[in-house]
Design a protein around this motif. Structure first.
Motif, PDB file in Angstrom:
ATOM      1  N   GLY A 602      24.472   4.755 -30.627  1.00  8.36           N
ATOM      2  CA  GLY A 602      23.521   5.064 -31.833  1.00  8.36           C
ATOM      3  C   GLY A 602      22.385   5.736 -31.978  1.00  8.36           C
ATOM      4  N   TYR A 603      23.343   6.899 -31.437  1.00  5.94           N
ATOM      5  CA  TYR A 603      22.673   8.904 -31.906  1.00  5.94           C
ATOM      6  C   TYR A 603      22.476   9.302 -33.238  1.00  5.94           C
ATOM      7  N   MET A 604      21.908   9.901 -33.374  1.00  3.29           N
ATOM      8  CA  MET A 604      21.877  10.436 -34.322  1.00  3.29           C
ATOM      9  C   MET A 604      21.328  11.844 -34.668  1.00  3.29           C
ATOM     10  N   PRO A 605      21.889  12.638 -35.562  1.00  2.00           N
ATOM     11  CA  PRO A 605      22.029  14.531 -34.883  1.00  2.00           C
ATOM     12  C   PRO A 605      20.790  14.106 -35.172  1.00  2.00           C
ATOM     13  N   GLU A 606      19.463  13.856 -35.564  1.00  2.00           N
ATOM     14  CA  GLU A 606      18.768  14.379 -35.825  1.00  2.00           C
ATOM     15  C   GLU A 606      17.604  14.191 -34.717  1.00  2.00           C
ATOM     16  N   ASN A 607      18.228  13.028 -33.671  1.00  2.00           N
ATOM     17  CA  ASN A 607      17.586  12.844 -32.670  1.00  2.00           C
ATOM     18  C   ASN A 607      17.493  14.310 -31.914  1.00  2.00           C
ATOM     19  N   SER A 608      18.514  15.275 -31.971  1.00  2.00           N
ATOM     20  CA  SER A 608      18.350  16.361 -30.740  1.00  2.00           C
ATOM     21  C   SER A 608      17.295  17.333 -31.704  1.00  2.00           C
ATOM     22  N   VAL A 609      17.334  16.994 -32.456  1.00  2.00           N
ATOM     23  CA  VAL A 609      16.429  18.717 -33.151  1.00  2.00           C
ATOM     24  C   VAL A 609      14.900  18.182 -32.719  1.00  2.00           C
ATOM     25  N   ASN A 610      14.174  19.705 -31.791  1.00  2.00           N
ATOM     26  CA  ASN A 610      13.575  19.631 -31.219  1.00  2.00           C
ATOM     27  C   ASN A 610      12.927  18.986 -29.944  1.00  2.00           C
ATOM     28  N   ASP A 611      14.378  18.833 -28.886  1.00  2.00           N
ATOM     29  CA  ASP A 611      15.136  18.159 -28.038  1.00  2.00           C
ATOM     30  C   ASP A 611      16.080  18.649 -27.560  1.00  2.00           C
ATOM     31  N   ASN A 612      16.160  18.337 -26.359  1.00  2.00           N
ATOM     32  CA  ASN A 612      17.449  18.687 -25.143  1.00  2.00           C
ATOM     33  C   ASN A 612      18.471  17.562 -25.810  1.00  2.00           C
ATOM     34  N   VAL A 613      19.733  18.555 -25.641  1.00  2.00           N
ATOM     35  CA  VAL A 613      20.990  17.564 -26.805  1.00  2.00           C
ATOM     36  C   VAL A 613      21.533  16.657 -25.303  1.00  2.00           C
TER      37      VAL A 613
ATOM     38  N   ARG B 261      16.635   2.935 -40.077  1.00  2.00           N
ATOM     39  CA  ARG B 261      17.712   4.485 -40.048  1.00  2.00           C
ATOM     40  C   ARG B 261      19.414   4.422 -39.763  1.00  2.00           C
ATOM     41  N   SER B 262      19.438   3.563 -38.841  1.00  2.00           N
ATOM     42  CA  SER B 262      20.635   2.989 -38.448  1.00  2.00           C
ATOM     43  C   SER B 262      21.889   2.405 -39.788  1.00  2.00           C
ATOM     44  N   GLU B 263      20.957   1.548 -40.333  1.00  2.00           N
ATOM     45  CA  GLU B 263      21.452  -0.043 -41.185  1.00  2.00           C
ATOM     46  C   GLU B 263      21.992   1.697 -42.250  1.00  2.00           C
ATOM     47  N   GLU B 264      20.682   2.343 -43.074  1.00  2.00           N
ATOM     48  CA  GLU B 264      21.488   3.175 -44.069  1.00  2.00           C
ATOM     49  C   GLU B 264      22.764   4.523 -43.539  1.00  2.00           C
ATOM     50  N   THR B 265      22.469   4.916 -41.977  1.00  2.00           N
ATOM     51  CA  THR B 265      23.838   5.661 -41.449  1.00  2.00           C
ATOM     52  C   THR B 265      25.332   4.715 -41.661  1.00  2.00           C
ATOM     53  N   SER B 269      28.310   5.956 -42.957  1.00  2.00           N
ATOM     54  CA  SER B 269      29.284   6.684 -43.138  1.00  2.00           C
ATOM     55  C   SER B 269      30.249   5.191 -43.338  1.00  2.00           C
ATOM     56  N   ASN B 270      30.950   4.510 -43.884  1.00  2.00           N
ATOM     57  CA  ASN B 270      31.770   4.040 -43.840  1.00  2.00           C
ATOM     58  C   ASN B 270      32.962   4.859 -45.162  1.00  2.00           C
ATOM     59  N   GLY B 271      33.917   5.148 -44.365  1.00  2.00           N
ATOM     60  CA  GLY B 271      34.804   6.136 -44.738  1.00  2.00           C
ATOM     61  C   GLY B 271      34.842   7.932 -44.551  1.00  2.00           C
ATOM     62  N   ASN B 272      33.994   8.370 -43.931  1.00  2.00           N
ATOM     63  CA  ASN B 272      33.622   8.938 -42.958  1.00  2.00           C
ATOM     64  C   ASN B 272      35.077   9.010 -42.141  1.00  2.00           C
ATOM     65  N   PRO B 273      35.688  10.185 -42.482  1.00  2.00           N
ATOM     66  CA  PRO B 273      36.845  10.302 -41.242  1.00  2.00           C
ATOM     67  C   PRO B 273      36.776  11.270 -40.126  1.00  2.00           C
ATOM     68  N   PHE B 274      35.173  11.359 -39.965  1.00  2.00           N
ATOM     69  CA  PHE B 274      35.041  12.017 -38.910  1.00  2.00           C
ATOM     70  C   PHE B 274      33.963  11.606 -38.111  1.00  2.00           C
ATOM     71  N   GLY B 275      33.126   9.868 -38.716  1.00  2.00           N
ATOM     72  CA  GLY B 275      32.427   9.536 -38.052  1.00  2.00           C
ATOM     73  C   GLY B 275      32.655   8.762 -37.303  1.00  2.00           C
ATOM     74  N   SER B 276      31.644   8.181 -36.623  1.00  2.00           N
ATOM     75  CA  SER B 276      31.948   7.605 -34.967  1.00  2.00           C
ATOM     76  C   SER B 276      31.544   6.174 -35.717  1.00  2.00           C
ATOM     77  N   PRO B 279      26.679   1.390 -35.246  1.00  2.00           N
ATOM     78  CA  PRO B 279      25.484  -0.015 -34.777  1.00  2.00           C
ATOM     79  C   PRO B 279      24.850   0.251 -35.511  1.00  2.00           C
ATOM     80  N   VAL B 280      23.948  -0.825 -35.906  1.00  2.00           N
ATOM     81  CA  VAL B 280      22.893  -0.815 -36.620  1.00  2.00           C
ATOM     82  C   VAL B 280      21.523  -1.483 -35.528  1.00  2.00           C
ATOM     83  N   ILE B 281      20.961  -0.818 -35.288  1.00  2.00           N
ATOM     84  CA  ILE B 281      19.742  -1.175 -34.185  1.00  2.00           C
ATOM     85  C   ILE B 281      19.209  -2.410 -34.064  1.00  2.00           C
ATOM     86  N   SER B 282      18.738  -3.390 -33.879  1.00  2.00           N
ATOM     87  CA  SER B 282      18.008  -4.028 -34.294  1.00  2.00           C
ATOM     88  C   SER B 282      17.410  -4.912 -32.973  1.00  2.00           C
TER      89      SER B 282
END
Lengths: 798, 304
Positions: A602-613, B261-265, B269-276, B279-282
């Protein structure tokens, strides 16, 4: 410098230990020994020839030249015939009466075109059997130019993917995995400088302009102690030195880029330069009149370029100076024709190396280097009053000294010291709306000292047995200024900050890395080799996807991230047939990798902003094992090789996949490469490559549900990497036509066809949903990037 | 929120660029494939909301196998009927009533109040499912307006000025709805949006601008698979001069923010070849979905 003292004394004691050891060699014998030494170069250009075989016929004692073309043989007094040979060059022999130390510099001439043999590797005929190296391959750039190219660009990184044990990161990608290790576990060196991101355009092309490269050596197992800092492999790329005999211009025009190289003597025989440039020209076709004004791609601008430059001075017979540098950039700009939206994304590498070769005496060779390398990525965008900037990178300042001591014909001792000061810039961002600046935190940089001392001896115990033992002592220290943010484990908010002042130690590590390998000759045509290697890696690549991207962030081992630790065991059987016409080998390996990192679920790139990666990581281990089969025909009009790898790669992270072991994304059971070259006559050469790889693993959702806003939510099950993509296979062919030789002007055409039988290889699979007649259908769709692609490249030289 | 969008643009950009070079010169090939994923058991999905001054509404359903054809009838029938659903605000507890047999449950006694914590409890086929959400204090927008984008003549975005409260930890969600009617076209006479719609990147938090006062803008969202003309032509993502737009700006708690936020991500990310896999955080214990509190404020913008 309290930090280095324990290391120095340790190193000194090691040296004394080894000197004592070697001094006992052949006790009681009074026969005087003398040394034959010298440099081997190519006659027409004056370039150093590395890997040239130098041996005496009497007793077949031999060696090969080092990276600077230097060799040294210490033998008992006597009369000898010295043979200097290199595939593709006319062999030379010298009668030597060895009653004093002899300096014999050698210039080798190319074989005439009529008898030119296209060989992909240039090695001593039985080197694969008699050498101690396992899992080591050398490719000569001039030879890979006859292989099929992708869009007309000869790519050194794609060529090494054709070797067994090396996997491509994906369709048309220059990234590679070696024996189950991640892309960050490959050390890529360009004239000794680390290249942190070796790809252009997200991996479709490498940063290495083949016109500027002399030689590529890949070490994937049994890494000697002079290399370190990475778990999986070392890819050593040497730039050309420049012709010190005459001026020479090489160039070429391919499908997407053009190249120009100028080289020549500064002062004949003693100094030379080379300057090489490459740039894509696709952006020139992106504007009018090629693209309609209303088209969406208007406003896009993308290009990349590379510049390589090198000079070398032969100050005297004992001193040589090399200065080399590389600079390359990818630039992507977008400006919406109508709206205020824009993006600017530049990224790239810069390296500089200054080297001094010094010959203390006939038996002791030294190279010292000053090295600078820098990689940075920037993303800038905005709309209306908003603007946003993100940047990351790494800068290294390094110095090293490597010494080679050849006390007698049976020992080659290498020892040295290496120091790098790293400056890491993990993800940093700034943003503002009008005059209001958002608080994305202060710029976080991380600093580290990275040092190593090593000693390595290559020892011919007897005709049958050869041993190579080495020890590498490594030190790594993360130092301030640094802020460690302590986070609430549940709320994930920062509850405390530990600040370190400039130079203050945050965390330090030191480790011993033993290396050992051996070769036992069964007879002159076959041998058994074994190796054991331990490596520590103190830098980590934080990557969200399975391939290396410019957005990936390098970070140091820290108080939070322990160094990666790898252990590899390998065993091989090597056998040549028909007077070394066919070379075959089987190697098996088992590898363990500890302290591997992944982003938490569930990590998102913005989580690393203003934090230690590294606050966002989870830690685990990996292991891989497999067998590599290799058959090569190195000589003749018809030559090439077949490589087959059978492998397993696994990962276990307590915090991922419910703690269950899973197969890594790039776990590929089967991997096949077939490379064939046929030289019809002196004007036509044909090449073909066929690759097959088991499909990558992906994590696909197991179930779904609808939300009241109409969105479909995918639910991933318990099993990571639960779906294997269809297998990958592809045939490429090429034909090279050499122009009729005119006085000075030489030219060649390379015609290549990529993906000859138009295989739709999977690049990604995504899910499309259609809403029709009150039903929703979810369909998996496979995107394949490259259909059959013909290309033409024109190369010239004068 | 535009800065959030820009961070995501990083990923999008990679895909875009790859396809600019490869896709426009040589058309990349796409084909339907069959993916064999082992049949998996279904799980209980909860989607429930409680707003200030409103009764809570909860829908219960089962998940469906990922691949296959789902009819909307099937979708309605998939609701879980006969469950025991209770909502408590700490002092009083109400058992929700089921609406028809569609698995939709609502209260007629209990309404949302700012600052309170609401716990949801569901008993379905012997399984106990629970979740907790908070209705945060209200944060009002200082002002809202329409602004034409760049050099366009009538299309633009809705902008707002926000003064974020001093304490860290404010999370927001943006909705908008056009209440004027189509003047022409096949939908002429119909109201433009029948419900509040979220644009992509509809949630944001104050991690980067705690306590600051600033302008931000949003583009117009659309329903998935929308076949309305202005969701498929040049007007897509834009509001237009003449629109009357109601902005619903909600304060939400952290878990509610993480869900969207996770749902929108995941959608992005569907169809993004570089994405992993994203999961949606419930925040549902024992099931999937969301139990979320909203504290909305409403503003009307007339696009001129």
């Amino acid at each position: 410098m309290r930090f280095f003292f324990p290391g120095v004394s340790f190193f000194l004691s090691l040296c004394f230990f080894s000197i004592n050891l070697f001094a006992q060699d052949k006790p009681g014998q009074e026969i005087r020994k003398y040394t034959i030494s010298g440099f081997v170069k190519e006659a027409s250009s004056g370039e150093s020839l590395l890997g040239t075989n130098v041996y005496v016929k009497e007793g077949l004692h031999g060696t090969s030249t080092n990276a600077y073309g230097f060799y040294s043989l210490t033998l008992p007094k006597g009369n000898y015939t010295l043979v200097v040979s290199f595939i593709g060059y006319i062999e030379q022999q010298f009668k030597i009466n060895l009653d004093k130390d002899v300096r014999q510099n050698v210039s080798l001439d190319n074989k005439p075109v009529e008898t030119r043999e296209v060989t992909v590797t240039a090695e001593k005929e039985d080197k694969n059997v008699q050498g101690i190296e396992m899992g080591k391959n050398t490719l000569e750039v001039e030879k890979i130019k006859t292989l099929p190219s992708f869009l007309g660009e000869v790519d050194v990184l794609k060529s090494i993917q054709l070797l067994p044990g090396v996997q491509s990161a994906g369709e048309g990608n220059t990234g590679f995995y070696v024996r189950g290790g991640g892309p960050d576990q490959n050390l890529i060196l360009l004239d000794e400088a680390t290249v942190y991101n070796a790809s252009h355009l997200f991996g479709f092309f490498s940063v290495f302009n083949a016109d500027a490269v002399q030689n590529i050596t890949l070490t994937k197992g049994g890494m000697p102690a002079n290399y370190g800092g990475r778990l999986a492999s070392v890819l050593d790329i040497q730039m050309k030195e420049g012709n010190n005999q005459k001026f020479n211009v090489d160039g070429g025009i391919g499908f997407i880029a053009s190249r120009l190289t100028i080289q020549g003597p500064i002062k004949k025989d003693t100094s030379s330069f080379i300057v090489s440039a490459r740039r894509t020209f696709v952006d020139l076709f992106m504007g009018k009149p090629f693209v309609k004004a209303s088209s969406n791609i208007n406003g896009n601008k993308y290009y990349f370029y590379d510049l390589n430059a090198k000079v070398n001075y032969r100050l005297s017979d004992k001193n040589r100076l090399f200065l080399s540098s590389y600079f390359g950039r990818d630039v992507f700009n977008y400006k919406s024709p109508k709206s205020s939206f824009y993006i600017k994304v530049p990224w790239g590498n810069a390296t500089a190396t200054a080297r001094w070769n010094h010959l203390f005496n006939d038996q002791l060779f030294m190279n010292t280097s000053l090295i600078y390398t820098d990689y940075n990525f920037q993303f800038e965008g905005g709309q209306d009053v908003f603007s946003f900037k993100l940047f990351s990178g790494i800068t290294d300042y390094g110095t090293k000294a490597d010494l080679t001591w050849l006390p007698d014909v049976r020992n080659t001792v290498k020892f040295g010291v290496n120091y790098i000061y790293h400056i890491f810039v993990p993800s940093n961002a700034s943003a503002k709306s009008g005059s209001v600046v958002f608080d994305l935190g202060k710029i976080l940089r991380e600093y580290a000292h990275d040092g190593a001392l090593y000693i390595n001896d290559d020892f011919d115990v007897s005709e049958k047995l050869k041993l190579n033992g080495g020890l590498r002592f490594t030190l790594f220290q993360q130092v301030g200024p640094f802020d460690r943010f302590i986070k609430d484990p549940v709320k994930k908010t920062i509850v405390d900050t530990i600040s370190y002042t400039s130079g203050q130690s945050v965390k330090s590590y030191h480790h011993l890395e033993p290396r050992f390998s051996m070769r036992y000759s069964l007879n002159h045509l076959s041998s058994i080799k074994a190796s054991y290697t331990q490596n520590y890696q103190y830098i980590h690549l934080a990557s969200l996807s399975a391939i290396s991207l410019p957005t990936d962030v390098w970070i140091p081992s820290s108080d939070k991230v322990e160094p990666q630790f790898g252990t590899q065991y390998a065993l091989g059987y090597f056998r040549n047939f028909k007077n070394n016409l066919y070379e075959t080998s089987v190697e098996v390996y088992y590898k363990e990798m500890k302290n591997q990192i992944e982003y938490e679920d569930g990590y998102m790139p913005e989580n690393s902003v203003n934090d230690n990666v590294d606050n966002n990581f989870v830690f685990g281990k990996g292991w891989s094992y497999g067998a590599e089969f290799f058959v090569k025909k190195a000589k003749g009009k018809f030559n090439g090789w077949i490589g087959y790898t059978l492998a397993w790669t696994k990962r276990n992270f307590p915090d991922l996949n419910n703690g269950n072991t899973y197969f890594a994304k790039f776990d590929r059971r089967h991997d096949v490469s077939i490379v064939l070259v046929y030289e019809l006559n002196k004007r036509w050469t044909f090449g073909a490559t066929w690759v097959y790889a088991t499909g990558n693993l992906n994590t696909f959702p197991e179930r779904l549900y609808f939300l009241s806003n109409g969105n479909i939510v995918e639910d991933y099950g318990s099993q990571r990497n639960n779906y294997r993509l269809p297998s990958y296979h592809r045939l490429d062919i090429s034909a090279t036509l050499y122009g009729k030789k005119k006085k000075k002007y030489q030219s060649s055409w390379n015609f290549s066809v990529f993906n000859v039988y138009d295989r739709y290889n999977p690049y990604i699979i995504y899910f499309d949903n259609k809403f029709e007649n009150n039903t929703i259908t979810i369909q998996a769709k496979q995107i394949s990037l490259f259909p059959m692609l013909p290309s033409v490249t024109y190369n010239f030289s004068f | 929120m535009i800065p959030e969008n820009l961070i995501r643009m990083k990923k999008v950009l990679i895909v875009v660029t790859a396809f600019i070079i490869t896709g426009t010169i040589f058309s990349s090939c796409e084909k339907d494939v069959t993916v064999d994923i082992p049949q998996s058991d279904s799980k209980v999905v909860v989607e429930g909301y409680i707003e200030t001054g409103q009764y809570p509404v909860v829908r219960l359903s089962y998940t469906l196998p990922f691949f296959g054809t789902i009819s909307t009838l099937n979708f309605l029938q998939n609701g879980i009927s006969g469950a025991v659903v209770t909502v408590s605000d700490g002092t009083s507890t109400d058992t929700l009533q089921e609406f028809l047999n569609y698995g939709i449950y609502f209260s007629t006694h209990l309404t949302g109040t700012a600052g309170r914590i609401y716990s949801l409890h569901v008993l379905v086929n012997g399984n106990s499912i629970s979740a907790v959400t908070t209705i945060p204090q209200q944060v009002k927008l200082d002002s809202t307006w329409f602004k034409v984008d760049g050099s366009r003549d009538s299309l633009g975005f809705i902008w707002a000025h926000l003064t974020d409260p001093d304490s860290l930890g404010n999370n927001y969600r943006w909705f908008a709805r056009r209440i004027n009617h189509y003047q022409y076209g096949e939908d002429a006479g119909k109201i433009k949006d029948s419900i509040f719609i979220t644009p992509r990147g509809s949630v944001f938090d104050d991690k980067f601008f705690n306590g600051k006062s600033f302008d931000f803008g949003y583009n117009r969202g659309s329903m998935p698979n929308s076949n309305k003309a202005d969701d498929n032509n040049d007007e897509k993502i834009f509001f237009k001069r003449g629109d009357t737009v109601i902005v619903k700006f909600c304060s939400i708690d952290r878990a509610h923010f993480e869900f969207w936020r996770s749902e929108e991500t995941q959608v992005n990310s569907n169809g993004n070849p570089f994405g992993s896999p994203a999961p949606v955080i419930s925040n549902i214990n024992g099931g999937l979905g969301i139990w979320g509190g909203y504290n909305p404020t409403y503003d009307t913008v007339i696009a001129r």
